[in-house]
Scaffold this active site. Structure first.
Site, PDB file in Angstrom:
ATOM      1  N   HIS A  16       0.944  -0.989   0.062  1.00 44.48           N
ATOM      2  CA  HIS A  16       0.040  -0.022   0.059  1.00 44.48           C
ATOM      3  C   HIS A  16       0.872   1.420   0.068  1.00 44.48           C
ATOM      4  CE1 HIS A  16      -4.131  -1.708   1.308  1.00 44.48           C
ATOM      5  NE2 HIS A  16      -2.944  -2.874   1.362  1.00 44.48           N
ATOM      6  N   ASP A 112      -5.798   5.807   2.858  1.00 46.61           N
ATOM      7  CA  ASP A 112      -5.935   4.416   2.317  1.00 46.61           C
ATOM      8  C   ASP A 112      -7.449   3.797   2.790  1.00 46.61           C
ATOM      9  OD1 ASP A 112      -5.540   1.263   2.580  1.00 46.61           O
ATOM     10  OD2 ASP A 112      -3.628   1.861   1.879  1.00 46.61           O
ATOM     11  N   SER A 290       5.755  -8.975  -0.239  1.00 49.44           N
ATOM     12  CA  SER A 290       6.266  -8.412   0.783  1.00 49.44           C
ATOM     13  C   SER A 290       5.695  -9.174   2.045  1.00 49.44           C
ATOM     14  CB  SER A 290       6.043  -7.170   1.001  1.00 49.44           C
ATOM     15  OG  SER A 290       4.873  -6.591   0.832  1.00 49.44           O
ATOM     16  N   ASN A 371       0.261  -4.734  -7.273  1.00 49.21           N
ATOM     17  CA  ASN A 371       1.613  -3.990  -7.612  1.00 49.21           C
ATOM     18  C   ASN A 371       2.356  -4.791  -8.790  1.00 49.21           C
ATOM     19  OD1 ASN A 371       1.263  -1.525  -6.266  1.00 49.21           O
ATOM     20  ND2 ASN A 371       2.016  -2.499  -4.469  1.00 49.21           N
ATOM     21  N   GLU A 375       3.302  -4.110 -12.499  1.00 50.85           N
ATOM     22  CA  GLU A 375       4.714  -3.840 -12.935  1.00 50.85           C
ATOM     23  C   GLU A 375       5.134  -4.815 -14.100  1.00 50.85           C
ATOM     24  OE1 GLU A 375       6.903  -4.388  -9.383  1.00 50.85           O
ATOM     25  OE2 GLU A 375       5.937  -2.532  -8.577  1.00 50.85           O
ATOM     26  N   ASP A 391      -6.834 -10.054  -2.037  1.00 54.75           N
ATOM     27  CA  ASP A 391      -7.441  -9.579  -3.479  1.00 54.75           C
ATOM     28  C   ASP A 391      -6.662 -10.579  -4.508  1.00 54.75           C
ATOM     29  OD1 ASP A 391      -4.753  -8.079  -2.955  1.00 54.75           O
ATOM     30  OD2 ASP A 391      -4.951  -7.290  -4.854  1.00 54.75           O
TER      31      ASP A 391
END
Length: 475
Positions: A16, A112, A290, A371, A375, A391
């Protein structure tokens, strides 16, 4: 006009923090005074965030307590962020409303989605607030429909244990949404009466009252989903892929600096030299992000599957990714045997954007975090999806079934892993590559001049400026 001041407050999770930090850069480049507010614990984990201010003079960093003792595990659970609320309010009252001579009065907050206390606080103090979503629109849309599904009574609570059962009746998610994509509490028989869950669902509903939703995606990526999300909010700003949008507007050397400062681990640059020695599109990049965890047995199955595939691989194994039966982090000794890893290279952490852009990378085995998907799309690298939680489950469906830019790993045994890697790097390679190049071209278009994400960012900047102008007129 006095300088516009925006406070950006991410959830204390790396996935995030990075996209919101990209947004903070973009707003600071637009001339705004951007304060990036994290918890003390997060600030200590990230390597010298304040060094970024030297390159982004309008970007400032502050931290507040999360209300937890130093030795707390900070595990993700219901209400785990709620203790931050009084410290957040105190910060706004004593720092950001202009009492501090080092910063202009606060114009608005960008919070957020996972921090509902910020909505309550902003409403109480009369501060305009935008909600930021760092994950996919399809996951958000599923969440926005949970209350409706409970009311209908056909799908929630789950009537049986078939987690692959399709859920019908959610516009935009036809043929995509399954029980396994929803939170586990949807199986509880008392979900409609459970006060904790109902409070959580109210927090989701309250998002609709914010000034607008800022989301890290773009139209072509979730084309049937975003129009449905838009019906729930006053305004939706689709500004993804944020890492590519920010990279397009700043010096490339600075973009690598930002990526490194958004990570709690120091990237091992030696993997780039190893990639330099590998043939074009020959290497599989493996990273579980992560947050994801794996058992020792799972890691060994991955290890044997990767080695047996015969394909070179670069594998990121975080120091805390493996948890043994005794609760301690352990790395199986087999992974250190030189003879067994002739075609593999292991690192604690890698500079992911740099790795994905390398000519030697031909595929990405990922936990399917948003992310990582974005990417990979920008870098034109097909995916193998091993979804972990949150998610990632519905993301994997989107990647494999809708966008057709990757394969799902259906089981976590060595033979399935071996065959899936060989398929993705072999017979399916050209088909997947063609699909992801089409999506990547769309991503490049939306961040360019006249592109939708670029225009949405400009609209967001103008809307924030209008908040400032309107507040001055009211005075």
């Amino acid at each position: 006009m006095e300088q516009i001041h925006v406070v950006l407050h991410p959830a204390p999770l790396q996935g995030h923090i990075k996209p919101m930090l990209c947004l903070a850069q973009l707003l600071s480049k637009a001339g705004f005074h951007a304060t990036f507010l994290v918890t003390h614990h997060t600030f200590k984990l990230l390597p010298d965030l304040t060094a970024l201010s030297a390159n982004f003079p309008n970007l400032h960093f502050q931290s507040i307590s999360d209300g937890l003792p130093e030795d707390h595990s900070r595990a993700l659970e219901f209400g785990s962020f709620s203790k931050i609320k009084p410290y957040f309010k105190h910060f706004l009252l004593n720092y950001s409303l202009g009492d501090n001579s080092m910063s202009p009065p606060l114009t608005c907050i960008i919070t957020d989605q996972y921090l509902p206390y910020t909505l309550d606080t902003a409403k109480e103090l009369g501060i305009p607030i935008f909600s930021f979503v760092s994950h996919s629109a399809c996951y958000l849309l599923a969440y926005l429909n949970i209350s409706k599904l409970i009311e209908q009574g056909d799908h929630i609570p789950f009537p049986d244990d078939n987690m692959n059962q399709e859920i019908n009746g959610v516009a935009g998610l036809e043929g995509l949404l399954r029980r396994k994509h929803l939170p586990s509490y949807c199986a509880l028989k008392d979900i409609a009466q459970n006060p904790q869950i109902q409070s959580h669902l109210k927090d989701i509903f309250d998002l609709k009252g914010c000034c607008g939703l800022i989301i890290n995606t773009f139209d072509e990526l979730e084309i049937t989903i975003l129009p449905q999300v838009a019906t729930h909010f006053q305004k939706v700003y689709k500004v993804g892929p944020l890492h590519a949008l920010s990279n397009s507007k700043i010096n490339q050397n600075l973009s690598h600096l930002v990526a490194s400062h958004a990570s709690r681990w120091q990237a091992d640059q030696s993997c780039i030299a190893w990639l330099d020695s590998q043939p074009l599109r020959s290497v599989l990049y493996v990273s579980f992000g992560s947050h994801a965890k794996a058992s020792v047995s799972q890691i060994l199955e991955f290890w044997h599957g990767l080695v047996n595939s015969g394909k070179p691989f670069l594998w990121v194994l975080r120091p805390d990714v493996i948890i043994g039966e005794d609760g301690k982090h352990v790395i199986p000794k087999e992974l250190h045997q030189v003879g067994a890893k002739e075609n593999g290279f292991l690192v604690d952490w890698a500079p992911q954007e740099h790795v994905l852009a390398h000519h030697a990378i031909g595929g990405f085995l990922t936990h399917c975090g948003w992310n990582s998907i974005l990417e990979s799309i920008v870098a034109k690298i097909p995916l193998i999806c091993w979804s972990y939680d949150w998610d990632q489950m519905i993301n994997a469906e989107l990647v494999s079934k809708v966008l057709e830019i990757g394969l799902q790993l259906d089981a976590c045994d060595r033979l399935t892993i071996q065959r899936t890697v060989q398929t993705m790097m072999g017979s399916k390679r050209e088909e997947l590559q063609n699909s992801i190049e089409r999506i990547s071209e769309c991503a490049q278009h939306v961040i360019g001049n006249g592109g939708s994400s670029n225009q949405n960012l400009e609209t967001l900047v103008e809307d924030i400026k209008n908040i400032k102008l309107n507040s001055q007129h009211d005075e």
